[in-house]
Design a protein around this motif. Structure first.
Motif, PDB file in Angstrom:
ATOM      1  N   ASP A  68     -11.404  -7.458   2.036  1.00 11.42           N
ATOM      2  CA  ASP A  68     -12.163  -6.254   1.716  1.00 11.42           C
ATOM      3  C   ASP A  68     -11.781  -5.107   2.654  1.00 11.42           C
ATOM      4  O   ASP A  68     -11.551  -3.982   2.217  1.00 11.42           O
ATOM      5  N   SER A  69     -11.708  -5.408   3.942  1.00  8.75           N
ATOM      6  CA  SER A  69     -11.359  -4.369   4.926  1.00  8.75           C
ATOM      7  C   SER A  69      -9.938  -3.882   4.725  1.00  8.75           C
ATOM      8  O   SER A  69      -9.660  -2.680   4.848  1.00  8.75           O
ATOM      9  N   PHE A  70      -9.033  -4.806   4.429  1.00  8.25           N
ATOM     10  CA  PHE A  70      -7.638  -4.424   4.221  1.00  8.25           C
ATOM     11  C   PHE A  70      -7.513  -3.473   3.039  1.00  8.25           C
ATOM     12  O   PHE A  70      -6.824  -2.452   3.121  1.00  8.25           O
ATOM     13  N   ILE A  71      -8.205  -3.802   1.945  1.00  7.87           N
ATOM     14  CA  ILE A  71      -8.121  -2.953   0.750  1.00  7.87           C
ATOM     15  C   ILE A  71      -8.705  -1.572   1.033  1.00  7.87           C
ATOM     16  O   ILE A  71      -8.082  -0.545   0.736  1.00  7.87           O
ATOM     17  N   VAL A  72      -9.908  -1.538   1.620  1.00 10.92           N
ATOM     18  CA  VAL A  72     -10.589  -0.264   1.843  1.00 10.92           C
ATOM     19  C   VAL A  72      -9.868   0.580   2.880  1.00 10.92           C
ATOM     20  O   VAL A  72      -9.527   1.751   2.640  1.00 10.92           O
ATOM     21  N   VAL A  73      -9.621  -0.006   4.045  1.00 13.40           N
ATOM     22  CA  VAL A  73      -9.056   0.765   5.155  1.00 13.40           C
ATOM     23  C   VAL A  73      -7.587   1.093   4.928  1.00 13.40           C
ATOM     24  O   VAL A  73      -7.167   2.250   5.038  1.00 13.40           O
ATOM     25  N   MET A  74      -6.793   0.077   4.594  1.00 12.13           N
ATOM     26  CA  MET A  74      -5.357   0.293   4.490  1.00 12.13           C
ATOM     27  C   MET A  74      -4.971   1.129   3.271  1.00 12.13           C
ATOM     28  O   MET A  74      -4.061   1.959   3.349  1.00 12.13           O
ATOM     29  N   ILE A  79      -3.071   6.421   1.522  1.00 14.00           N
ATOM     30  CA  ILE A  79      -3.185   7.674   0.758  1.00 14.00           C
ATOM     31  C   ILE A  79      -3.192   8.866   1.701  1.00 14.00           C
ATOM     32  O   ILE A  79      -2.515   9.879   1.473  1.00 14.00           O
ATOM     33  N   THR A  80      -3.954   8.742   2.790  1.00 13.95           N
ATOM     34  CA  THR A  80      -4.037   9.816   3.771  1.00 13.95           C
ATOM     35  C   THR A  80      -2.688  10.060   4.438  1.00 13.95           C
ATOM     36  O   THR A  80      -2.242  11.202   4.594  1.00 13.95           O
ATOM     37  N   LEU A  81      -2.026   8.975   4.830  1.00 12.44           N
ATOM     38  CA  LEU A  81      -0.743   9.086   5.524  1.00 12.44           C
ATOM     39  C   LEU A  81       0.322   9.707   4.627  1.00 12.44           C
ATOM     40  O   LEU A  81       1.055  10.613   5.059  1.00 12.44           O
ATOM     41  N   VAL A  82       0.413   9.230   3.383  1.00 15.36           N
ATOM     42  CA  VAL A  82       1.402   9.781   2.451  1.00 15.36           C
ATOM     43  C   VAL A  82       1.124  11.264   2.186  1.00 15.36           C
ATOM     44  O   VAL A  82       2.057  12.084   2.138  1.00 15.36           O
TER      45      VAL A  82
END
Length: 320
Positions: free
Chosen positions: A207-213, A218-221
């Protein structure tokens, strides 16, 4: 309250927990209580001020400030969900918390944390459209689309945690009820539980991987495209203006995602709970406090609106 009595009471089913906070001298606990109180008051004042400024100044009725208002509104409730209780824990006046309230605090903190991840990603996408596609920005980022993005962020944030919260609520606790934290943290629950927690640890990681990563990607790109576009702007003044509108958001994003990855994107909860407490201060207190001040101090439009409001208030007081 005697902590030993708390752990010995109700050996078959724990009905309440005891939050340790930051054990130490009386001076340390009082200092932290004062620090938390000052940060909480400044956080509420700062974020309420941002919302009030945007609502009262038509010039700020733009998508960027609409999302900023959503972020400020979220920060008010995010910090309120834990800081007042943390102050009581430091003062020693409110160290116990019932099972139900602890679960609710955990659910709202995780849900609003996930929502903030999605909101920060949306704000990065908004800056990407504004800087990389300025001619299409007004038509693409209309009021309807902005409302849909904000609503999707809130819904996805709460839905992403709902399954995990259901699994956590089924954990059993026998005897041990002392939480080494100033709030109800998922790692503390996993450590205290007498049941097998491998499924919950795996669910938490996924869950954390999906939400955070995903939101971080998206933010990084978005910022990779933003920076490449800014570097192609011919005038130094134009580059400076573009950077000023993004650097504030990038600062908040770095603190938020950095602490979030350390806290939640890990395969096991068996790490230092003392480290978790320190990092949680950044998530629950530092970031909500920095948001309004960073956006105000680094943004010309907000500073002008704030100055206009202050001048209007002063002139009102000076009238006979």
């Amino acid at each position: 309250m005697d902590l030993m009595a708390g752990t010995e009471r109700n050996q078959t089913s724990v009905q309440e927990f005891i939050l340790l906070g930051f054990p130490g001298t009386w001076y340390l606990r009082m200092s932290l209580a004062v620090l938390f109180s000052v940060m909480y008051v400044l956080t509420i004042i700062g974020n309420v001020s941002i919302i009030a400024l945007v609502r009262t100044h038509p010039r700020l009725h733009t998508p960027m400030y609409f999302f900023l208002c959503n972020l400020s509104f979220l920060e008010i409730w995010y910090t309120t969900a834990c800081v007042p209780k943390a102050i009581g824990v430091m003062l020693g006046t409110s160290q116990t918390i019932s099972f139900t309230v602890c679960l609710l605090q955990l659910f709202f903190l995780l849900s609003m944390g996930a929502t903030e991840c999605f909101l920060l990603a949306v704000m990065a996408y908004d800056r990407y459209l504004a800087i990389c596609h300025p001619l299409l920005y007004s038509s693409l980022m209309n009021s309807t689309f902005c409302a849909q993005l904000a609503l999707a962020s809130w819904l996805c944030g709460f839905l992403a945690v709902s399954v995990l919260a259901t699994l956590i609520s089924r954990l059993s606790f026998c005897g041990h009820n002392v939480i080494n934290h100033f709030l109800c943290d998922i790692d503390s629950w996993i450590v205290l539980s007498s049941a097998d927690t491998h499924v919950i640890e795996l669910a938490t990681f996924i869950d954390s991987f999906i939400v955070v990563m995903v939101s971080c990607t998206i933010t990084l790109v978005s910022y990779i495209f933003i920076i490449s576009t800014i570097l192609r702007i011919p005038s130094a003044q134009g580059r400076q203006k573009a950077f000023s509108t993004c650097s504030a958001h990038l600062t908040v994003v770095t603190i938020w995602y950095g602490s979030g990855i350390i806290l939640y994107v890990k395969p096991s909860a068996q790490n230092s709970l003392d480290l978790n407490k320190t990092i949680n201060i950044f998530n629950t207190m530092v970031t909500p406090l920095l948001n309004p001040f960073i956006y105000t101090l680094r943004n010309k439009e907000v500073k002008e609106a704030l100055g206009k409001t202050v001048r209007g208030m002063l002139s009102g007081f000076q009238r006979p």
